[in-house]
Scaffold this motif. Structure first.
Motif, PDB file in Angstrom:
ATOM      1  N   ARG A 102      89.172 101.388  42.685  1.00 49.38           N
ATOM      2  CA  ARG A 102      88.623 101.198  41.341  1.00 49.38           C
ATOM      3  C   ARG A 102      89.171 102.229  40.349  1.00 49.38           C
ATOM      4  O   ARG A 102      88.946 102.115  39.140  1.00 49.38           O
ATOM      5  CB  ARG A 102      87.092 101.278  41.380  1.00 49.38           C
ATOM      6  N   LYS A 103      89.872 103.229  40.854  1.00 52.83           N
ATOM      7  CA  LYS A 103      90.438 104.253  39.971  1.00 52.83           C
ATOM      8  C   LYS A 103      91.740 103.793  39.312  1.00 52.83           C
ATOM      9  O   LYS A 103      92.234 104.450  38.400  1.00 52.83           O
ATOM     10  CB  LYS A 103      90.687 105.544  40.757  1.00 52.83           C
ATOM     11  N   ILE A 104      92.295 102.694  39.804  1.00 49.89           N
ATOM     12  CA  ILE A 104      93.551 102.215  39.221  1.00 49.89           C
ATOM     13  C   ILE A 104      93.248 101.583  37.859  1.00 49.89           C
ATOM     14  O   ILE A 104      92.565 100.566  37.788  1.00 49.89           O
ATOM     15  CB  ILE A 104      94.234 101.170  40.125  1.00 49.89           C
ATOM     16  N   THR A 105      93.750 102.188  36.820  1.00 48.11           N
ATOM     17  CA  THR A 105      93.510 101.636  35.490  1.00 48.11           C
ATOM     18  C   THR A 105      94.363 100.393  35.282  1.00 48.11           C
ATOM     19  O   THR A 105      95.377 100.194  35.961  1.00 48.11           O
ATOM     20  CB  THR A 105      93.841 102.661  34.395  1.00 48.11           C
ATOM     21  N   SER A 106      93.955  99.593  34.339  1.00 49.40           N
ATOM     22  CA  SER A 106      94.696  98.372  34.024  1.00 49.40           C
ATOM     23  C   SER A 106      96.120  98.718  33.584  1.00 49.40           C
ATOM     24  O   SER A 106      97.085  98.025  33.935  1.00 49.40           O
ATOM     25  CB  SER A 106      93.962  97.604  32.924  1.00 49.40           C
ATOM     26  N   PRO A 124     105.421 105.124  43.128  1.00 47.39           N
ATOM     27  CA  PRO A 124     104.135 104.488  42.831  1.00 47.39           C
ATOM     28  C   PRO A 124     102.968 105.107  43.597  1.00 47.39           C
ATOM     29  O   PRO A 124     101.832 105.085  43.121  1.00 47.39           O
ATOM     30  CB  PRO A 124     104.346 103.026  43.232  1.00 47.39           C
ATOM     31  N   VAL A 125     103.253 105.664  44.771  1.00 45.26           N
ATOM     32  CA  VAL A 125     102.202 106.334  45.548  1.00 45.26           C
ATOM     33  C   VAL A 125     101.689 107.541  44.771  1.00 45.26           C
ATOM     34  O   VAL A 125     100.477 107.730  44.609  1.00 45.26           O
ATOM     35  CB  VAL A 125     102.722 106.788  46.932  1.00 45.26           C
ATOM     36  N   VAL A 126     102.621 108.343  44.274  1.00 46.07           N
ATOM     37  CA  VAL A 126     102.256 109.540  43.512  1.00 46.07           C
ATOM     38  C   VAL A 126     101.554 109.158  42.208  1.00 46.07           C
ATOM     39  O   VAL A 126     100.579 109.792  41.794  1.00 46.07           O
ATOM     40  CB  VAL A 126     103.506 110.406  43.238  1.00 46.07           C
ATOM     41  N   ILE A 127     102.025 108.094  41.574  1.00 51.69           N
ATOM     42  CA  ILE A 127     101.381 107.617  40.347  1.00 51.69           C
ATOM     43  C   ILE A 127      99.923 107.261  40.612  1.00 51.69           C
ATOM     44  O   ILE A 127      99.024 107.640  39.849  1.00 51.69           O
ATOM     45  CB  ILE A 127     102.132 106.387  39.782  1.00 51.69           C
ATOM     46  N   SER A 139      98.584 109.237  37.113  1.00 54.00           N
ATOM     47  CA  SER A 139      99.469 109.401  35.952  1.00 54.00           C
ATOM     48  C   SER A 139     100.901 109.026  36.310  1.00 54.00           C
ATOM     49  O   SER A 139     101.372 109.329  37.405  1.00 54.00           O
ATOM     50  CB  SER A 139      99.432 110.857  35.465  1.00 54.00           C
ATOM     51  N   LYS A 140     101.570 108.385  35.379  1.00 58.10           N
ATOM     52  CA  LYS A 140     102.978 108.031  35.601  1.00 58.10           C
ATOM     53  C   LYS A 140     103.914 109.112  35.080  1.00 58.10           C
ATOM     54  O   LYS A 140     105.130 108.926  35.015  1.00 58.10           O
ATOM     55  CB  LYS A 140     103.296 106.686  34.959  1.00 58.10           C
ATOM     56  N   ASN A 141     103.338 110.257  34.717  1.00 58.88           N
ATOM     57  CA  ASN A 141     104.135 111.365  34.183  1.00 58.88           C
ATOM     58  C   ASN A 141     104.461 112.424  35.239  1.00 58.88           C
ATOM     59  O   ASN A 141     104.967 113.488  34.919  1.00 58.88           O
ATOM     60  CB  ASN A 141     103.387 112.037  33.019  1.00 58.88           C
ATOM     61  N   ASN A 142     104.104 112.136  36.505  1.00 55.59           N
ATOM     62  CA  ASN A 142     104.301 113.142  37.552  1.00 55.59           C
ATOM     63  C   ASN A 142     105.340 112.726  38.586  1.00 55.59           C
ATOM     64  O   ASN A 142     105.244 113.102  39.749  1.00 55.59           O
ATOM     65  CB  ASN A 142     102.973 113.401  38.288  1.00 55.59           C
ATOM     66  N   ILE A 143     106.332 111.937  38.169  1.00 57.44           N
ATOM     67  CA  ILE A 143     107.210 111.358  39.187  1.00 57.44           C
ATOM     68  C   ILE A 143     108.623 111.928  39.204  1.00 57.44           C
ATOM     69  O   ILE A 143     109.533 111.309  39.727  1.00 57.44           O
ATOM     70  CB  ILE A 143     107.264 109.816  39.060  1.00 57.44           C
ATOM     71  N   ASP A 144     108.809 113.114  38.617  1.00 61.62           N
ATOM     72  CA  ASP A 144     110.110 113.741  38.827  1.00 61.62           C
ATOM     73  C   ASP A 144     110.148 114.175  40.300  1.00 61.62           C
ATOM     74  O   ASP A 144     109.116 114.502  40.897  1.00 61.62           O
ATOM     75  CB  ASP A 144     110.307 114.931  37.898  1.00 61.62           C
TER      76      ASP A 144
END
Length: 215
Positions: free
Chosen positions: A120-124, A84-87, A92-97
């Motif tokens: 504020r950068k955290i999208t819904s 979740p830190v990297v996300i 993006s949730k596509n960078n967690i390999d």
């Protein structure tokens, strides 16, 4: 004499209009102050939590991050703590390999990026994803993940505090929008008040001039 009477009537009308606008502005200002106080109160609740988490992140020693980075196949709790830190940092949730996570945490700006992160950068969409996949998991706690990694434990605190703060930001967003709208209306009323005041001063000066002529 007739002009004096007309201007006197106009002056009285403008005076009454000025009093009405003044009352409206006072009511608007009262509402604005109440809304602003509520927004500031809600945001203030999360500030200590955010600062505590940042302090915890600052305490992470580089050697503990290197330990995580050097793991070819990390324990599940370590991976859970880092994902979740990297996300959040990458948006993006596509960078967690794990290969990509190792590359990101190996950079010298990894901790600075976390400390300078804008909530504020955290999208819904990302917030919902992190809450569902990580925060709702009973193993996603500081104590459990800290036992698995002294680097990941503080990051769990940071993720949790950022998501909670983001929720508060979303909750106060309508109030902030309303506050801006009220401030614009208050500004319009202030301009109207100044225009009427200037006109009233002009009428008063004219009436005084007429009076002086008739003396």
């Amino acid at each position: 004499m007739e002009q004096i009477q007309q201007d006197s009537v106009e002056a009285e009308n403008q005076k009454q209009a000025s009093l009405k606008i003044k009352k409206e502005q006072e009511e608007q200002d009262k509402i604005i102050n109440e809304r602003r106080a509520k927004v500031e109160e809600d945001l203030a609740k999360a500030i200590p939590m955010i600062e505590e988490a940042k302090t915890s992140v600052r305490s992470i020693e580089r050697k503990y991050l290197d330990e995580v980075k050097n793991l070819p196949n990390p324990p599940a709790l370590v991976k859970m703590g880092m994902e979740p830190v990297v996300i959040m940092v990458t948006g993006s949730k596509n960078n967690i390999d794990w290969h990509n996570i190792r590359r990101i945490i190996g950079k010298t700006d990894f901790i600075p990026k976390i400390l300078e992160f804008d909530s504020r950068k955290i999208t819904s969409k990302l917030m919902k994803h992190i809450k569902k996949k990580y925060l709702s998991n009973e193993n996603f706690t500081f104590e459990k993940i800290y036992r698995a990694s002294r680097a990941c434990g503080p990051l769990v605190k940071w993720v949790t505090s950022q998501i909670q703060f983001s929720e508060i930001l979303n909750a106060v967003a309508p109030m902030e929008a309303e506050l801006k709208s009220l401030e614009r209306k208050s500004s319009v009323l202030k301009d109207q008040q100044e225009q009427i005041s200037a006109l009233l001063d002009s009428l008063t000066a004219k009436i005084k001039g007429y009076s002086d002529e008739y003396k």
